[in-house]
Write a protein that holds these residues in place. Structure first.
Motif, PDB file in Angstrom:
ATOM      1  N   ALA B  86       0.839  -1.205   0.000  1.00 48.34           N
ATOM      2  CA  ALA B  86       0.000   0.000   0.000  1.00 48.34           C
ATOM      3  C   ALA B  86       0.869   1.248   0.000  1.00 48.34           C
ATOM      4  CB  ALA B  86      -0.900   0.013   1.227  1.00 48.34           C
ATOM      5  N   PHE B  87       0.498   2.185  -0.871  1.00 46.89           N
ATOM      6  CA  PHE B  87       1.170   3.480  -0.942  1.00 46.89           C
ATOM      7  C   PHE B  87       0.267   4.543  -0.340  1.00 46.89           C
ATOM      8  CE2 PHE B  87       2.849   1.228  -4.767  1.00 46.89           C
ATOM      9  CZ  PHE B  87       4.154   1.112  -4.340  1.00 46.89           C
ATOM     10  N   GLY B  88       0.858   5.460   0.430  1.00 48.35           N
ATOM     11  CA  GLY B  88       0.106   6.555   1.026  1.00 48.35           C
ATOM     12  C   GLY B  88       0.061   7.768   0.118  1.00 48.35           C
ATOM     13  N   THR B  89      -1.088   8.430   0.102  1.00 47.93           N
ATOM     14  CA  THR B  89      -1.297   9.654  -0.676  1.00 47.93           C
ATOM     15  C   THR B  89      -2.222  10.581   0.104  1.00 47.93           C
ATOM     16  OG1 THR B  89      -2.405  10.566  -2.639  1.00 47.93           O
ATOM     17  CG2 THR B  89      -3.146   8.396  -1.926  1.00 47.93           C
ATOM     18  N   ALA B  90      -2.080  11.883  -0.126  1.00 50.50           N
ATOM     19  CA  ALA B  90      -3.016  12.833   0.484  1.00 50.50           C
ATOM     20  C   ALA B  90      -4.359  12.838  -0.238  1.00 50.50           C
ATOM     21  CB  ALA B  90      -2.406  14.233   0.480  1.00 50.50           C
ATOM     22  N   ASP B  91      -4.442  12.229  -1.421  1.00 54.81           N
ATOM     23  CA  ASP B  91      -5.631  12.361  -2.276  1.00 54.81           C
ATOM     24  C   ASP B  91      -5.929  11.054  -3.003  1.00 54.81           C
ATOM     25  OD1 ASP B  91      -7.690  13.203  -3.927  1.00 54.81           O
ATOM     26  OD2 ASP B  91      -6.401  14.399  -5.244  1.00 54.81           O
ATOM     27  N   VAL B  92      -6.506  10.102  -2.272  1.00 56.71           N
ATOM     28  CA  VAL B  92      -6.775   8.803  -2.891  1.00 56.71           C
ATOM     29  C   VAL B  92      -7.774   8.939  -4.042  1.00 56.71           C
ATOM     30  CG1 VAL B  92      -8.558   8.171  -1.194  1.00 56.71           C
ATOM     31  CG2 VAL B  92      -7.336   6.375  -2.422  1.00 56.71           C
ATOM     32  N   ASP B  93      -8.723   9.858  -3.938  1.00 57.34           N
ATOM     33  CA  ASP B  93      -9.715  10.005  -5.018  1.00 57.34           C
ATOM     34  C   ASP B  93      -9.046  10.475  -6.306  1.00 57.34           C
ATOM     35  OD1 ASP B  93     -12.588   9.918  -3.485  1.00 57.34           O
ATOM     36  OD2 ASP B  93     -11.054  10.878  -2.262  1.00 57.34           O
ATOM     37  N   SER B 118      -8.976   5.146   7.597  1.00 60.80           N
ATOM     38  CA  SER B 118      -8.417   5.628   6.326  1.00 60.80           C
ATOM     39  C   SER B 118      -9.402   5.379   5.185  1.00 60.80           C
ATOM     40  CB  SER B 118      -7.101   4.918   6.030  1.00 60.80           C
ATOM     41  OG  SER B 118      -7.298   3.515   5.954  1.00 60.80           O
ATOM     42  N   ARG B 119      -9.132   6.012   4.048  1.00 62.16           N
ATOM     43  CA  ARG B 119      -9.914   5.759   2.823  1.00 62.16           C
ATOM     44  C   ARG B 119      -8.986   5.060   1.836  1.00 62.16           C
ATOM     45  NH1 ARG B 119     -11.612   9.964   0.084  1.00 62.16           N
ATOM     46  NH2 ARG B 119     -13.561   8.998  -0.547  1.00 62.16           N
ATOM     47  N   ILE B 120      -9.462   3.942   1.298  1.00 65.36           N
ATOM     48  CA  ILE B 120      -8.579   3.064   0.511  1.00 65.36           C
ATOM     49  C   ILE B 120      -9.240   2.625  -0.783  1.00 65.36           C
ATOM     50  CG2 ILE B 120      -7.518   2.178   2.622  1.00 65.36           C
ATOM     51  CD1 ILE B 120      -9.072  -0.468   2.153  1.00 65.36           C
ATOM     52  N   THR B 121      -8.396   2.294  -1.755  1.00 62.18           N
ATOM     53  CA  THR B 121      -8.854   1.546  -2.920  1.00 62.18           C
ATOM     54  C   THR B 121      -7.731   0.604  -3.341  1.00 62.18           C
ATOM     55  OG1 THR B 121     -10.100   1.709  -4.987  1.00 62.18           O
ATOM     56  CG2 THR B 121      -8.142   3.116  -4.794  1.00 62.18           C
ATOM     57  N   PHE B 122      -8.054  -0.315  -4.246  1.00 63.55           N
ATOM     58  CA  PHE B 122      -7.075  -1.295  -4.719  1.00 63.55           C
ATOM     59  C   PHE B 122      -6.981  -1.253  -6.243  1.00 63.55           C
ATOM     60  CE2 PHE B 122      -8.140  -3.117  -0.587  1.00 63.55           C
ATOM     61  CZ  PHE B 122      -6.917  -3.581  -0.135  1.00 63.55           C
ATOM     62  N   LEU B 123      -5.795  -1.579  -6.738  1.00 62.94           N
ATOM     63  CA  LEU B 123      -5.541  -1.704  -8.178  1.00 62.94           C
ATOM     64  C   LEU B 123      -5.409  -3.184  -8.518  1.00 62.94           C
ATOM     65  CD1 LEU B 123      -2.818   1.093  -8.486  1.00 62.94           C
ATOM     66  CD2 LEU B 123      -5.325   1.319  -8.449  1.00 62.94           C
ATOM     67  N   HIS B 124      -5.897  -3.550  -9.686  1.00 63.79           N
ATOM     68  CA  HIS B 124      -5.897  -4.967 -10.081  1.00 63.79           C
ATOM     69  C   HIS B 124      -4.462  -5.485 -10.240  1.00 63.79           C
ATOM     70  CE1 HIS B 124      -6.892  -8.712 -11.904  1.00 63.79           C
ATOM     71  NE2 HIS B 124      -8.176  -8.416 -11.963  1.00 63.79           N
ATOM     72  N   PRO B 125      -4.135  -6.588  -9.554  1.00 68.10           N
ATOM     73  CA  PRO B 125      -2.752  -7.075  -9.641  1.00 68.10           C
ATOM     74  C   PRO B 125      -2.319  -7.441 -11.065  1.00 68.10           C
ATOM     75  CG  PRO B 125      -4.180  -8.684  -8.522  1.00 68.10           C
ATOM     76  CD  PRO B 125      -4.967  -7.409  -8.655  1.00 68.10           C
ATOM     77  N   LYS B 126      -3.255  -7.855 -11.898  1.00 69.27           N
ATOM     78  CA  LYS B 126      -2.849  -8.215 -13.276  1.00 69.27           C
ATOM     79  C   LYS B 126      -2.426  -6.987 -14.085  1.00 69.27           C
ATOM     80  CE  LYS B 126      -5.091 -12.628 -13.704  1.00 69.27           C
ATOM     81  NZ  LYS B 126      -6.134 -13.471 -14.316  1.00 69.27           N
ATOM     82  N   LEU B 132      -0.887  -6.912  -5.985  1.00 69.02           N
ATOM     83  CA  LEU B 132      -2.114  -6.255  -5.528  1.00 69.02           C
ATOM     84  C   LEU B 132      -1.691  -4.989  -4.789  1.00 69.02           C
ATOM     85  CD1 LEU B 132      -5.183  -6.115  -5.069  1.00 69.02           C
ATOM     86  CD2 LEU B 132      -4.858  -7.567  -3.055  1.00 69.02           C
ATOM     87  N   THR B 133      -2.141  -3.837  -5.285  1.00 72.64           N
ATOM     88  CA  THR B 133      -1.625  -2.540  -4.830  1.00 72.64           C
ATOM     89  C   THR B 133      -2.766  -1.707  -4.276  1.00 72.64           C
ATOM     90  OG1 THR B 133       0.096  -2.672  -6.525  1.00 72.64           O
ATOM     91  CG2 THR B 133      -0.343  -0.492  -5.568  1.00 72.64           C
ATOM     92  N   GLU B 134      -2.575  -1.214  -3.069  1.00 66.90           N
ATOM     93  CA  GLU B 134      -3.584  -0.395  -2.395  1.00 66.90           C
ATOM     94  C   GLU B 134      -3.119   1.057  -2.368  1.00 66.90           C
ATOM     95  OE1 GLU B 134      -4.465  -1.934   1.519  1.00 66.90           O
ATOM     96  OE2 GLU B 134      -5.381  -0.056   2.188  1.00 66.90           O
ATOM     97  N   LEU B 135      -4.052   1.969  -2.479  1.00 68.19           N
ATOM     98  CA  LEU B 135      -3.791   3.397  -2.254  1.00 68.19           C
ATOM     99  C   LEU B 135      -4.533   3.801  -0.990  1.00 68.19           C
ATOM    100  CD1 LEU B 135      -4.478   4.736  -5.886  1.00 68.19           C
ATOM    101  CD2 LEU B 135      -2.384   3.699  -4.983  1.00 68.19           C
ATOM    102  N   VAL B 136      -3.886   4.565  -0.117  1.00 64.04           N
ATOM    103  CA  VAL B 136      -4.439   4.910   1.200  1.00 64.04           C
ATOM    104  C   VAL B 136      -4.328   6.395   1.455  1.00 64.04           C
ATOM    105  CG1 VAL B 136      -4.278   4.501   3.696  1.00 64.04           C
ATOM    106  CG2 VAL B 136      -3.393   2.784   2.107  1.00 64.04           C
TER     107      VAL B 136
END
Lengths: 142, 142
Positions: B86-93, B118-126, B132-136
């Motif tokens: 998971a990578f941290g960002t100030a602006d997940v949207d 926190s507010r999170i989303t995931f990116l498709h690992p393929k 599997l990559t999360e943004l937080v």
């Protein structure tokens, strides 16, 4: 004492394409690249942030230089993905000795050379709940 | 913009035993624990270091609360190990929208609730070379 997440090691089939994915998608740039013949890998280090112990956290992208390297065999079995995680310490020798005394298998008798002249060792994933775990002491010249 | 490694998500069969392994082996302590019913996990966050963007890097240990959760299915297939990064960002949207425009599949239409509010989303690992990559975006109250 382990004081930071030093890097996440990610195995890939094509280092140049994977570097380009991380650059184009997230803006991450290559901080350092090298070939480690002993480990049988070509690698790129992408610095993500600095850490409160004076070090930094990286993504380490790894392409095997030969099929019979540890990363080459892992890729053939698992496909691309996270290969290992690494914790930073000022004293890889002392921490490896302490951890070995606790019954966790340490894979090298003495630390070997890792990225950017660091000294590294690995812990057996079967003793670490499935996670191949590296300990790293950075080279102060980097 | 992604400014830190926020956490490494590690799937395990028994959270208490795995927490105890990380405490006994490395001295890492539980910073926070919770059950996320939506994700179907019981989790413990171990803070490893603070980061140069004002955040921190954690290990996130995950035990499924039901077999049909994403982590439950993953564990049944793969066994224990690194489940996501998971990578941290100030602006997940904003970052999720930018990354979606680049052709990477974002798994949620809108961010959902992750660890510590926190507010999170995931990116498709393929679409991410097997990772599997999360943004937080952290909750500033934590």
């Amino acid at each position: 004492m382990l004081t930071r997440i030093d890097h996440i090691g990610i195995a890939c089939f094509d280092l140049d394409k994977t570097v380009e994915f991380y650059r184009a998608t997230y803006g991450f740039e290559v901080f350092h690249s090298e070939i480690n013949e002993e480990q049988g890998v070509r690698e790129a280090m992408l610095k993500i942030n600095e850490t409160s112990d004076g070090g930094a956290s990286y993504l380490q992208l790894l392409e095997p230089t030969r099929e019979d390297s540890a990363v080459g065999k892992w890729l053939a079995k698992n496909g691309e993905g996270v290969h290992h995680i690494a914790f930073g310490t000022a004293d890889v020798d002392g921490d490896a000795a302490d951890i070995r005394e606790k019954g966790v298998r340490v894979l090298y008798d003495e630390p070997r050379t890792g990225s950017m002249g660091s000294r590294i060792t690995f812990l057996h994933p079967k003793d670490c709940h499935g996670v191949l775990t590296e300990l790293v002491t950075s080279n102060p010249e980097h």
